[in-house]
Design an enzyme around this catalytic site. Sequence first.
Site, PDB file in Angstrom:
ATOM      1  N   ARG A 252      40.597  33.649  40.831  1.00  0.00           N
ATOM      2  CA  ARG A 252      41.462  32.519  41.049  1.00  0.00           C
ATOM      3  C   ARG A 252      40.274  30.752  40.248  1.00  0.00           C
ATOM      4  NH1 ARG A 252      36.732  32.153  44.356  1.00  0.00           N
ATOM      5  NH2 ARG A 252      35.768  33.938  43.687  1.00  0.00           N
TER       6      ARG A 252
ATOM      7  N   HIS B 274      31.406  39.917  46.945  1.00  0.00           N
ATOM      8  CA  HIS B 274      32.225  38.936  46.069  1.00  0.00           C
ATOM      9  C   HIS B 274      33.955  38.759  47.156  1.00  0.00           C
ATOM     10  CE1 HIS B 274      35.388  39.163  41.888  1.00  0.00           C
ATOM     11  NE2 HIS B 274      33.538  38.572  41.863  1.00  0.00           N
TER      12      HIS B 274
END
Length: 570
Positions: free
Chosen positions: A260, A238
């Site tokens: 994000r 991740h």
Amino acid sequence: MALQTGATDILILGSGGAGLFAALHAHQAAPRASITVAVKGLLGKCGCTRMVQGGYNVALAAGDSVERHFMDTIEGGKWLPDQDLAWKLVTLAVERIHELENELGCFFDRNPDGTVHQKAFAGQTFDRTVHKGDLTGIEIINRLAEQVWARKIGRLEEHRAVELVKSEDKKSIAGVLFIDMRTGEYRLVRAKAVLLATGGGPTMYRYHTPSGDKSCDGLAMALRAGLRLRDMEMVQFHPTGLLAGRHTRMTGTVLEEGLRGSGGYLLNGERERFMARYDPKLERATRDIVSRAIFSEMRRGKTTPHGGVYIAMGHLGPERVRREFKGMVERCADCGFDLAGGLVEVVPTAHYLMGGVEFAPDCSTSLAGLYVAGEDSGGVHGANRLGGNGVANSTVFGAVAGDSMATWVRDAQLSIPDGNIVDEAIRRCEHPFARKPGNLEALRERLYDVMWEKAGIIRDARGLAEAASELSGIDAALDETGLGNADRAFNLAWHDWLNLKSLVGVSRLICAAALAREDSRGAHYREDYPETGSLESSAFTSIAADGRVVMKPVAFTRVRPGESLLKNAA
Ligand SMILES: Cc1cc2nc3c(=O)[nH]c(=O)nc-3n(C[C@H](O)[C@H](O)[C@H](O)COP(=O)(O)OP(=O)(O)OC[C@H]3O[C@@H](n4cnc5c(N)ncnc54)[C@H](O)[C@@H]3O)c2cc1C
């Protein structure tokens, strides 16, 4: 050494989504069978299903379809998934989510019109992730645990499985050897059917997300029992694990993708926004691409004080960030970071093993009576797991395994356990008590470093060969590192030693499979083979206990590269 004994019809190892679903389904299908859930931690309080933040992928909404979910899974997995397993995942996820809501009592977030709210997740062509805020796993595990507690299902908590014990004729499973962690005694539980659902867990990397009880024990046991593992080179990182220094377990924990997705920037240590150099989708590129980009910046030395990069959210407005990402803002504040208005240090973090035990769609394995489900199994996700397909995988295949085991035990008998396997396993577990105490912490640090540096996000043949040789050295050093004549009750150093043994063994498989795969695909990136090979001739790695890797062709049973099921979908 005293050996406690017991017997049950169905023995389930692990109490995550896979283990608990298996227990409930087996109980429903065979109410008179005795069922026991044995778990390293406390039932309902351990494992990664409880940690699920984002949610559960399922094609429910109008306009979405199981065919679309299937194609996203196959394309996300870069054509390596077993297509029959992936089809089972997407079709049965629909049944499981209804069961979770309507029979087991989960509340998921809803739209104003009453339909289930489904959010967007990377790599999917439709918003299909069902969730309960960002605490989806707690909702699922709490409801499952309550249902298990309410039934006549046996529990062996704080019991660590250490060996799958075959029958004397070696043809089937006969039971499992445990350490009762509370007393330090050994317990042999005989069973007609055993489910391996210990949840994999790539905790051999310096930065990792899974719960501390996971140390690849199930995979190590499966290998010793002669089962083959597939796709072991496929380790998902991740991109944004919190980086708060080496002194805290908060380092490595996930800051979710939504940051994000909603417009967060990544900046290197020189405060330059760098993603444009790596992908036109910038910070919204897939996990593997963003992780590689961050790792590349780190290798260029453009790092933050703790050696990572920054995530910046302040430009979106601190109020909005506080409102939309309350949990994460608070978690960062606990570590001294201001996520809403300042910069937070992040680093890629090992999150999920796509690889695991080879298995059939009914969850059976090559050893009669042994079943596997969840993150211990391999083949559902191929080269990449879509966010939201992990908990779908464990619940779908946990339920399948429960149904299959209920059928199996109707005609099966308890087998006589092979005493040599039990004796040898106890001898292996006792080994450190015959050695002088040493520094396990230093060995763990060596393991973290070698896997992170040489078998992590960017790999090549030289680094992988060096890693393999360093792992042999760590294993040998571990064998010389003992515990002295210590008390066995709640002896955490002993369990650390056993954890390291499993992790080093499985790390060697990761290196061997990564060395064998001479192309770059999904989570696996080889700097010396940066191109992806022909999709038409896709093959997956299959590894046995001797470390030899065989490349097995993928059977395109439903769709071939270049085709899509969507053309035929209603
Ligand atoms: C922080 C985090 C967030 C995540 N978010 C998502 C998400 O949003 N969506 C998604 O789909 N997936 C997510 N995942 C992945 C998901 O959690 C896993 O794919 C899934 O829950 C695995 O389920 P499981 O039942 O196989 O294993 P787990 O739930 O991990 O359970 C494993 C069980 O095995 C037990 N065990 C381990 N070793 C032994 C042993 N030797 N003997 C006995 N018992 C043992 C453990 O104690 C535990 O009870 C996330 C993972 C993490 C770490």
